[in-house]
Design a protein around this motif. Sequence first.
Motif, PDB file in Angstrom:
ATOM      1  N   PRO A 123       1.033 -10.143  -2.663  1.00  0.00           N
ATOM      2  CA  PRO A 123       2.089  -9.142  -2.851  1.00  0.00           C
ATOM      3  C   PRO A 123       1.806  -8.254  -4.059  1.00  0.00           C
ATOM      4  N   GLY A 124       2.008  -6.950  -3.864  1.00  0.00           N
ATOM      5  CA  GLY A 124       1.791  -5.998  -4.945  1.00  0.00           C
ATOM      6  C   GLY A 124       0.442  -5.328  -4.929  1.00  0.00           C
ATOM      7  N   VAL A 125      -0.448  -5.742  -3.992  1.00  0.00           N
ATOM      8  CA  VAL A 125      -1.775  -5.154  -3.932  1.00  0.00           C
ATOM      9  C   VAL A 125      -1.695  -3.715  -3.426  1.00  0.00           C
ATOM     10  N   PHE A 126      -2.675  -2.892  -3.778  1.00  0.00           N
ATOM     11  CA  PHE A 126      -2.783  -1.469  -3.424  1.00  0.00           C
ATOM     12  C   PHE A 126      -1.769  -0.608  -4.166  1.00  0.00           C
ATOM     13  N   ALA A 127      -1.141  -1.121  -5.209  1.00  0.00           N
ATOM     14  CA  ALA A 127      -0.254  -0.296  -6.029  1.00  0.00           C
ATOM     15  C   ALA A 127      -1.094   0.613  -6.912  1.00  0.00           C
ATOM     16  N   ARG A 128      -0.479   1.735  -7.313  1.00  0.00           N
ATOM     17  CA  ARG A 128      -1.183   2.680  -8.166  1.00  0.00           C
ATOM     18  C   ARG A 128      -0.652   2.695  -9.592  1.00  0.00           C
ATOM     19  N   SER A 129       0.366   1.876  -9.855  1.00  0.00           N
ATOM     20  CA  SER A 129       0.931   1.750 -11.194  1.00  0.00           C
ATOM     21  C   SER A 129       1.649   0.413 -11.281  1.00  0.00           C
ATOM     22  N   ILE A 130       1.946  -0.016 -12.490  1.00  0.00           N
ATOM     23  CA  ILE A 130       2.656  -1.274 -12.686  1.00  0.00           C
ATOM     24  C   ILE A 130       4.052  -1.197 -12.072  1.00  0.00           C
ATOM     25  N   GLU A 131       4.677  -0.026 -12.160  1.00  0.00           N
ATOM     26  CA  GLU A 131       6.010   0.143 -11.580  1.00  0.00           C
ATOM     27  C   GLU A 131       5.965  -0.031 -10.065  1.00  0.00           C
ATOM     28  N   GLU A 132       4.996   0.611  -9.406  1.00  0.00           N
ATOM     29  CA  GLU A 132       4.882   0.495  -7.956  1.00  0.00           C
ATOM     30  C   GLU A 132       4.551  -0.935  -7.550  1.00  0.00           C
ATOM     31  N   CYS A 133       3.722  -1.626  -8.340  1.00  0.00           N
ATOM     32  CA  CYS A 133       3.359  -3.015  -8.043  1.00  0.00           C
ATOM     33  C   CYS A 133       4.596  -3.909  -8.048  1.00  0.00           C
ATOM     34  N   LEU A 134       5.455  -3.744  -9.043  1.00  0.00           N
ATOM     35  CA  LEU A 134       6.664  -4.559  -9.129  1.00  0.00           C
ATOM     36  C   LEU A 134       7.651  -4.202  -8.016  1.00  0.00           C
ATOM     37  N   LEU A 135       7.750  -2.925  -7.685  1.00  0.00           N
ATOM     38  CA  LEU A 135       8.681  -2.501  -6.625  1.00  0.00           C
ATOM     39  C   LEU A 135       8.250  -3.050  -5.261  1.00  0.00           C
ATOM     40  N   ILE A 136       6.951  -3.103  -5.003  1.00  0.00           N
ATOM     41  CA  ILE A 136       6.457  -3.663  -3.746  1.00  0.00           C
ATOM     42  C   ILE A 136       6.872  -5.128  -3.626  1.00  0.00           C
ATOM     43  N   GLN A 137       6.717  -5.864  -4.708  1.00  0.00           N
ATOM     44  CA  GLN A 137       7.076  -7.279  -4.671  1.00  0.00           C
ATOM     45  C   GLN A 137       8.579  -7.487  -4.534  1.00  0.00           C
ATOM     46  N   LEU A 138       9.359  -6.648  -5.218  1.00  0.00           N
ATOM     47  CA  LEU A 138      10.821  -6.752  -5.103  1.00  0.00           C
ATOM     48  C   LEU A 138      11.275  -6.444  -3.675  1.00  0.00           C
ATOM     49  N   GLU A 139      10.654  -5.441  -3.055  1.00  0.00           N
ATOM     50  CA  GLU A 139      11.026  -5.087  -1.683  1.00  0.00           C
ATOM     51  C   GLU A 139      10.683  -6.215  -0.719  1.00  0.00           C
ATOM     52  N   GLN A 140       9.524  -6.833  -0.895  1.00  0.00           N
ATOM     53  CA  GLN A 140       9.124  -7.923  -0.001  1.00  0.00           C
ATOM     54  C   GLN A 140      10.002  -9.158  -0.176  1.00  0.00           C
ATOM     55  N   GLN A 141      10.636  -9.291  -1.332  1.00  0.00           N
ATOM     56  CA  GLN A 141      11.480 -10.447  -1.587  1.00  0.00           C
ATOM     57  C   GLN A 141      12.970 -10.133  -1.393  1.00  0.00           C
ATOM     58  N   GLY A 142      13.266  -8.939  -0.881  1.00  0.00           N
ATOM     59  CA  GLY A 142      14.639  -8.605  -0.539  1.00  0.00           C
ATOM     60  C   GLY A 142      15.484  -8.084  -1.681  1.00  0.00           C
ATOM     61  N   TYR A 143      14.856  -7.586  -2.744  1.00  0.00           N
ATOM     62  CA  TYR A 143      15.600  -7.066  -3.885  1.00  0.00           C
ATOM     63  C   TYR A 143      15.494  -5.542  -3.975  1.00  0.00           C
ATOM     64  N   ASP A 144      15.241  -4.862  -2.856  1.00  0.00           N
ATOM     65  CA  ASP A 144      14.989  -3.431  -2.896  1.00  0.00           C
ATOM     66  C   ASP A 144      16.215  -2.621  -3.300  1.00  0.00           C
TER      67      ASP A 144
END
Length: 474
Positions: free
Chosen positions: A187-208
């Motif tokens: 989770p979080g791979v292919f992000a282009r920034s630390i912010e995007e990496c964390l948002l990807i993980q939050l979305e996958q875990q239902g915290y979007d």
Amino acid sequence: MKMNFNLNLIQTQKLVMTPELKQAIEILQYNAMELNEFVNEELLNNPILERIQSDAEEKASSEKEVESESEFEYDLDKGDSKEIDWEDMVNYFEDARPMGTLSYNPDNEVNYDNFVADEESLRDYLLTQLKLMNLSDLDMEVCAYIIENVDDNGYLKMTNDEAVVLFDIPDDKVENLIVMLQTLDPPGVFARSIEECLLIQLEQQGYDDGLETTLVKEHLNALGEKRFAQIAKILGETIENIQEAYDYIKTLEPKPGRSFSSLRDVRYIVPDVYVEKSKGDYIVMVNEVATPRLQINAFYKKMLSQMTRDTMTTEYLSKNLQAALRIIKSIEQRRNTIYRVCKAIIDYQYEFFEKGLLYLKPLNLKDIADEIEVHESTVSRAVNGKYIQCPNGLFEIKYFFQSGVKGASGEGVSSESVKSVMKEMIDREDPKKPLSDQALADALIATGIHISRRTVAKYRDEMDVLPSSKRKRF
């Protein structure tokens, strides 16, 4: 004005940096890897020089304890004369045995670290998942190209324009493929920034749509600085809720690819010196693997004693033999200097080896230089980049040179000892009322360590410990 010529005698002193002295200084400051690289290069360039590999000699040298220091007094400048005493020069260095060393032959030991397993890299893992997707040939090729542009931390290091130009496809097509790849594991791979990496993980875990997502999108920098009260006021939330969301965000992985770090990236340290305790005394042994032993090749020794030499042969032998002897002498001097420095350090820091970190004393280069009667720069070169293995663990030799503060008995207390005491105090503090720098300074003074608040703050920063305002829990 009267001008005339006069002859005056002036006596001056100046340091002449001869090639031999320069080479000795360079060899002294080499670490184990650099010294072995230098020796291997010289072995290729100078046929007269060879490495000692006799098992009998290695066993004898490893069993010999270090009780004396080797001194080399041979005058290498004798080689400048027309008649060179070849046998005298060769036999001197042949008979001179280096001081106590510790040999180690890795071929005699089965080390499982040498058996490297077949590792799966992050790119291999992503390409395996890509093959399970039902994509067109073009999309598969574009995705493979995107995967090849992922760094070791899992971040995408390319712009959409690169793929647009290379594959002649629209920008939105590239973006859709990247978004699809962001659903892969980890989770979080292919992000282009630390912010995007964390948002990807939050979305996958239902915290979007939760507070955590808002904090990452709008207040990530303030969150990193633990400005909870300021964020709570802006968002109309309680400080406790902000802190709880912060605790959850800390569980996310900021570098998704680091779990695939290769074992080949591991670097092993080869100690230059081993210290062992025997019958109450500490024995210093210079590691022979880190300081190779050299000798004159037997073929050329035989040639020197039997063959009638012409001018060209004499010139060739003179050049290479003196170069070989100077290298041997410089390496022996290096071994001797490192031994003397480490022996002096052990004598000075004896209580550290006996009782532990809290008994480490302040020490500087001048103290050791005065003890062994050399210049401070020689001590600095002797300890730079070198390691010592002792019963207390593996340390860089520089570690024993510590600044410090004054203790209750008037003796110095090393900075590492003070940091150790500070860490214990911080670990035991009340999270709701953390100790300030002044409180830490007062507590240390109460234990007999005279220290200022500014010094406490300096040591705390060196320990990567946050100030009390950012350690506070609500």
